[in-house]
Scaffold this motif. Structure first.
Motif, short mmCIF file in Angstrom:
data_model
loop_
_atom_site.label_atom_id
_atom_site.label_comp_id
_atom_site.label_asym_id
_atom_site.label_seq_id
_atom_site.Cartn_x
_atom_site.Cartn_y
_atom_site.Cartn_z
N ASP A 45 -1.29 2.22 -10.89
CA ASP A 45 -0.36 2.63 -11.95
C ASP A 45 0.77 1.63 -12.11
OD1 ASP A 45 -1.76 5.07 -12.43
OD2 ASP A 45 -0.71 5.98 -10.73
N VAL A 46 1.29 1.14 -10.98
CA VAL A 46 2.36 0.14 -11.01
C VAL A 46 1.84 -1.14 -11.64
CG1 VAL A 46 3.89 -1.29 -9.59
CG2 VAL A 46 3.63 1.14 -9.07
N ALA A 47 0.64 -1.56 -11.24
CA ALA A 47 0.05 -2.77 -11.81
C ALA A 47 -0.12 -2.64 -13.32
CB ALA A 47 -1.28 -3.07 -11.14
N ALA A 48 -0.56 -1.47 -13.77
CA ALA A 48 -0.75 -1.25 -15.21
C ALA A 48 0.58 -1.23 -15.96
CB ALA A 48 -1.50 0.07 -15.44
N ALA A 49 1.61 -0.69 -15.33
CA ALA A 49 2.91 -0.56 -16.00
C ALA A 49 3.69 -1.86 -16.06
CB ALA A 49 3.75 0.51 -15.30
N VAL A 50 3.67 -2.65 -14.97
CA VAL A 50 4.53 -3.84 -14.91
C VAL A 50 3.81 -5.13 -14.56
CG1 VAL A 50 6.60 -2.51 -14.37
CG2 VAL A 50 5.24 -3.45 -12.51
N GLY A 51 2.55 -5.04 -14.22
CA GLY A 51 1.84 -6.25 -13.81
C GLY A 51 2.07 -6.55 -12.35
N SER A 52 3.10 -7.30 -12.05
CA SER A 52 3.41 -7.62 -10.66
C SER A 52 4.90 -7.45 -10.41
CB SER A 52 2.98 -9.05 -10.33
OG SER A 52 3.74 -9.96 -11.09
N LEU A 53 5.25 -7.40 -9.13
CA LEU A 53 6.64 -7.26 -8.71
C LEU A 53 6.94 -8.31 -7.67
CD1 LEU A 53 6.72 -3.37 -8.15
CD2 LEU A 53 7.70 -4.60 -10.10
N ASP A 54 8.21 -8.75 -7.62
CA ASP A 54 8.58 -9.64 -6.52
C ASP A 54 8.82 -8.79 -5.28
OD1 ASP A 54 11.32 -8.72 -6.45
OD2 ASP A 54 11.89 -10.19 -7.97
N ASN A 55 9.05 -9.44 -4.15
CA ASN A 55 9.18 -8.71 -2.88
C ASN A 55 10.34 -7.72 -2.88
OD1 ASN A 55 6.92 -9.84 -1.72
ND2 ASN A 55 8.05 -11.52 -0.77
N VAL A 56 11.45 -8.09 -3.47
CA VAL A 56 12.61 -7.18 -3.52
C VAL A 56 12.28 -5.96 -4.37
CG1 VAL A 56 15.01 -6.94 -4.29
CG2 VAL A 56 14.29 -9.02 -3.09
N GLU A 57 11.62 -6.18 -5.48
CA GLU A 57 11.24 -5.04 -6.33
C GLU A 57 10.25 -4.13 -5.62
OE1 GLU A 57 11.61 -6.72 -10.88
OE2 GLU A 57 9.95 -7.48 -9.66
N LYS A 58 9.32 -4.70 -4.86
CA LYS A 58 8.38 -3.89 -4.08
C LYS A 58 9.14 -3.02 -3.07
CE LYS A 58 4.61 -7.22 -4.31
NZ LYS A 58 3.76 -8.12 -3.51
N PHE A 88 0.64 -3.85 -4.01
CA PHE A 88 1.12 -3.63 -2.64
C PHE A 88 0.04 -3.93 -1.61
CE2 PHE A 88 3.37 -0.81 -5.54
CZ PHE A 88 4.68 -1.15 -5.27
N SER A 89 0.49 -4.34 -0.43
CA SER A 89 -0.44 -4.56 0.68
C SER A 89 -0.01 -3.80 1.93
CB SER A 89 -0.56 -6.04 0.99
OG SER A 89 0.71 -6.57 1.34
N SER A 90 1.09 -3.06 1.84
CA SER A 90 1.54 -2.23 2.95
C SER A 90 2.43 -1.12 2.40
CB SER A 90 2.32 -3.04 3.99
OG SER A 90 3.55 -3.47 3.47
N GLY A 91 2.61 -0.09 3.21
CA GLY A 91 3.46 1.02 2.78
C GLY A 91 3.62 2.03 3.89
N ALA A 92 4.51 2.98 3.66
CA ALA A 92 4.82 4.01 4.65
C ALA A 92 3.88 5.19 4.52
CB ALA A 92 6.26 4.48 4.47
N VAL A 93 3.51 5.72 5.69
CA VAL A 93 2.79 7.00 5.77
C VAL A 93 3.85 8.03 6.12
CG1 VAL A 93 1.02 8.31 6.99
CG2 VAL A 93 0.70 5.86 6.54
N TYR A 94 3.79 9.18 5.50
CA TYR A 94 4.81 10.21 5.68
C TYR A 94 4.28 11.39 6.46
CZ TYR A 94 7.60 7.61 2.38
OH TYR A 94 8.33 6.62 1.79
N GLY A 95 5.18 12.12 7.09
CA GLY A 95 4.86 13.34 7.81
C GLY A 95 5.93 14.37 7.49
N SER A 96 5.70 15.58 7.91
CA SER A 96 6.61 16.68 7.60
C SER A 96 7.92 16.57 8.37
CB SER A 96 5.94 18.01 7.93
OG SER A 96 6.82 19.08 7.69
#
Length: 149
Positions: A45-58, A88-96
């Motif tokens: 969805d992010v790729a479709a909306a904006v194409g790419s992001l720089d590291n700060v935007e990510k 993206f190539s990394s991200g957070a996994v969440y828990g309760s």
């Protein structure tokens, strides 16, 4: 650039609908329930909306995601990398954030976490000295103990 400034930027305005869409937020929650980074649910969805992001935007997208999911009772518990993401190539996994011992009964009236915890405590299967941070970790620990028994 702050998160607030990013949210008001051209890319931020394009991404805002994602974070206010209940279906998208549910997809992020579902992804993290599978033990995968929540941002993976919105990568295309992010790729479709904006194409790419720089590291700060990510990083700001990650902060925005965190703010969104924290309001829904989740907290980041670990970071994971993956291959093949469009943005993206990394991200957070969440828990309760809700302690396991506070959950009384499920919506359908089935025994809840307090009943389960009480039964496991009485059976000597819970180590109260060991903190439990998420339901998933608690259940994984219980399964490991039961497999050993």
């Amino acid at each position: 650039m702050t998160l607030k400034e990013f949210m008001q930027s051209a890319n931020g305005r394009k991404l805002a609908p994602l974070f206010s869409d209940a279906d998208v937020v549910q997809r992020m929650e579902a992804m993290t329930a599978l033990g995968r980074p929540a941002v993976k649910a919105i990568d295309a969805d992010v790729a479709a909306a904006v194409g790419s992001l720089d590291n700060v935007e990510k990083q700001h997208v990650g902060r925005w995601e965190r703010d969104t999911l924290v309001r829904r009772g989740l907290k980041p518990i670990r970071q994971l990398d993956w291959r093949g993401g469009k943005v993206f190539s990394s991200g957070a996994v969440y828990g309760s954030m809700v302690p396991l011992m506070l959950a009384e009964r499920s919506e359908n009236g089935a025994p809840g976490a307090i009943d389960l915890a009480r039964a496991l405590l009485l059976a000597g299967r819970i180590d109260l000295a060991k903190p439990v941070d998420t339901v998933e970790n608690f259940l994984a620990d219980r399964r490991a103990n039961w497999a050993d028994a």
